[in-house]
Design an enzyme around this catalytic site. Sequence first.
Site, PDB file in Angstrom:
ATOM      1  N   GLN A 168       3.270  -2.313   8.764  1.00 10.95           N
ATOM      2  CA  GLN A 168       2.921  -1.104   9.506  1.00 10.95           C
ATOM      3  C   GLN A 168       1.655  -0.466   8.946  1.00 10.95           C
ATOM      4  O   GLN A 168       1.452  -0.421   7.733  1.00 10.95           O
ATOM      5  CB  GLN A 168       4.073  -0.104   9.453  1.00 10.95           C
ATOM      6  CG  GLN A 168       5.156  -0.425  10.473  1.00 10.95           C
ATOM      7  CD  GLN A 168       6.211   0.650  10.552  1.00 10.95           C
ATOM      8  OE1 GLN A 168       7.340   0.469  10.116  1.00 10.95           O
ATOM      9  NE2 GLN A 168       5.858   1.787  11.128  1.00 10.95           N
TER      10      GLN A 168
ATOM     11  N   SER B 140       5.584  -5.839   3.541  1.00  5.88           N
ATOM     12  CA  SER B 140       6.682  -5.086   4.157  1.00  5.88           C
ATOM     13  C   SER B 140       7.182  -5.795   5.416  1.00  5.88           C
ATOM     14  O   SER B 140       7.721  -6.897   5.335  1.00  5.88           O
ATOM     15  CB  SER B 140       6.240  -3.647   4.429  1.00  5.88           C
ATOM     16  OG  SER B 140       7.344  -2.828   4.799  1.00  5.88           O
ATOM     17  N   LEU B 141       6.977  -5.216   6.597  1.00  5.79           N
ATOM     18  CA  LEU B 141       7.389  -5.875   7.840  1.00  5.79           C
ATOM     19  C   LEU B 141       6.842  -7.292   7.918  1.00  5.79           C
ATOM     20  O   LEU B 141       7.511  -8.213   8.417  1.00  5.79           O
ATOM     21  CB  LEU B 141       6.902  -5.065   9.040  1.00  5.79           C
ATOM     22  CG  LEU B 141       7.076  -5.740  10.406  1.00  5.79           C
ATOM     23  CD1 LEU B 141       8.536  -5.731  10.821  1.00  5.79           C
ATOM     24  CD2 LEU B 141       6.200  -5.084  11.459  1.00  5.79           C
TER      25      LEU B 141
ATOM     26  N   ARG C  79      15.938  -3.077  12.131  1.00  8.03           N
ATOM     27  CA  ARG C  79      15.297  -2.476  10.955  1.00  8.03           C
ATOM     28  C   ARG C  79      14.511  -1.232  11.363  1.00  8.03           C
ATOM     29  O   ARG C  79      14.604  -0.181  10.725  1.00  8.03           O
ATOM     30  CB  ARG C  79      14.374  -3.501  10.307  1.00  8.03           C
ATOM     31  CG  ARG C  79      13.655  -3.039   9.030  1.00  8.03           C
ATOM     32  CD  ARG C  79      12.785  -4.193   8.551  1.00  8.03           C
ATOM     33  NE  ARG C  79      12.158  -3.970   7.255  1.00  8.03           N
ATOM     34  CZ  ARG C  79      10.927  -3.522   7.071  1.00  8.03           C
ATOM     35  NH1 ARG C  79      10.186  -3.184   8.146  1.00  8.03           N
ATOM     36  NH2 ARG C  79      10.413  -3.388   5.861  1.00  8.03           N
TER      37      ARG C  79
ATOM     38  N   HIS D 173      10.444   2.657   1.812  1.00  8.04           N
ATOM     39  CA  HIS D 173      10.388   2.063   0.471  1.00  8.04           C
ATOM     40  C   HIS D 173      10.633   3.117  -0.617  1.00  8.04           C
ATOM     41  O   HIS D 173       9.935   3.168  -1.629  1.00  8.04           O
ATOM     42  CB  HIS D 173       9.054   1.335   0.253  1.00  8.04           C
ATOM     43  CG  HIS D 173       8.802   0.265   1.250  1.00  8.04           C
ATOM     44  ND1 HIS D 173       9.553  -0.890   1.319  1.00  8.04           N
ATOM     45  CD2 HIS D 173       7.906   0.170   2.273  1.00  8.04           C
ATOM     46  CE1 HIS D 173       9.126  -1.651   2.305  1.00  8.04           C
ATOM     47  NE2 HIS D 173       8.141  -1.027   2.911  1.00  8.04           N
TER      48      HIS D 173
ATOM     49  N   GLN E 166      14.388  -4.626   0.091  1.00  8.79           N
ATOM     50  CA  GLN E 166      12.999  -4.316   0.428  1.00  8.79           C
ATOM     51  C   GLN E 166      12.866  -2.945   1.081  1.00  8.79           C
ATOM     52  O   GLN E 166      11.852  -2.265   0.937  1.00  8.79           O
ATOM     53  CB  GLN E 166      12.441  -5.401   1.354  1.00  8.79           C
ATOM     54  CG  GLN E 166      10.944  -5.335   1.557  1.00  8.79           C
ATOM     55  CD  GLN E 166      10.541  -5.744   2.962  1.00  8.79           C
ATOM     56  OE1 GLN E 166      11.026  -5.189   3.935  1.00  8.79           O
ATOM     57  NE2 GLN E 166       9.634  -6.702   3.060  1.00  8.79           N
TER      58      GLN E 166
END
Length: 302
Positions: A17, A94-95, A119, A199, A251
């Site tokens: 993102q 991340s993603l 998610r 996070h 994560q």
Amino acid sequence: MPAMTQAMTQAMIFPGQGAQKAGMGGELFDLPDYAAIEAQADALLGYSLRGACQDAQKLADTRYTQPCLYMVNALHGIRALREGAAPAFLAGHSLGEYNALHAAGAFDLMTGLRLVQRRGELMAQASGGAMAAVLGLEAGRIIELMMAHGLDAVDIGNYNAPTQTVVSGPRDEIERALPLFEAAGAGACVRLAVSGAFHSRMMHEAARAYAGFLDGFAFSPLRLPVMSNVTGTFYPAQAPSAVIASLLVRQIVRPVLWVKCVQGLLRAGATSFVEAGPGNVLTRLIAQIRAAAPSDERAAVT
């Protein structure tokens, strides 16, 4: 992980993102791979994914951003492979780690879409938090300042580059922290356009719910080495499904160790990087990480 031959030096990397932009995807949606699943994808999501990628307002909402960016990243990767890319390693921010796992064969394209849809829904439900990128200060100095000023509720969300660190936590605490970082010499503090403190410990409820959701999935063994954001090392060779699921849950609440991931790729022998996604945000971060790395760990970025 097994030793790589000298020729196997390319790493394919997928952004997370922040890389999204209205109009992304474009002609990639005409690839046969997407045409084959477009009706199924739109039925799952309840909206046109192709259309959502043209809508800046939707792309500002995590619930839309994650499925859209996942699919666009995947299509960029598919096209790159058809044009001759031959990665020896995979990684995502991340993603983007979901794209790396998809490219490694952990799950198919539609399964990945189901994963990131849920998610995004769960992460969007965690309100009251904020994130900001701190530029020009090393992470160690940022942590010292947080400890010295009692910013105990603020976490490090992303270690993006040696002097680019993202902090994550309650909005009021983030607002209190930024002037302190600026006074200590930060070149800039950039508030991120996100709906929550990703996070960070504020995502624990989302992570617990996601763990229950993942109980319904079985992941296949990885065909290529994939870096984990949680550990900054490769997923174990022939990682069991439960290990993959555990790392994906963790994560959500743990910081993205992107600097460590890139350093690990360089040590493993990566000599070029192909960014599969809109823009070049990770390519720029890798250039900063390489500049701070020992000369024998530097690689060309393409």
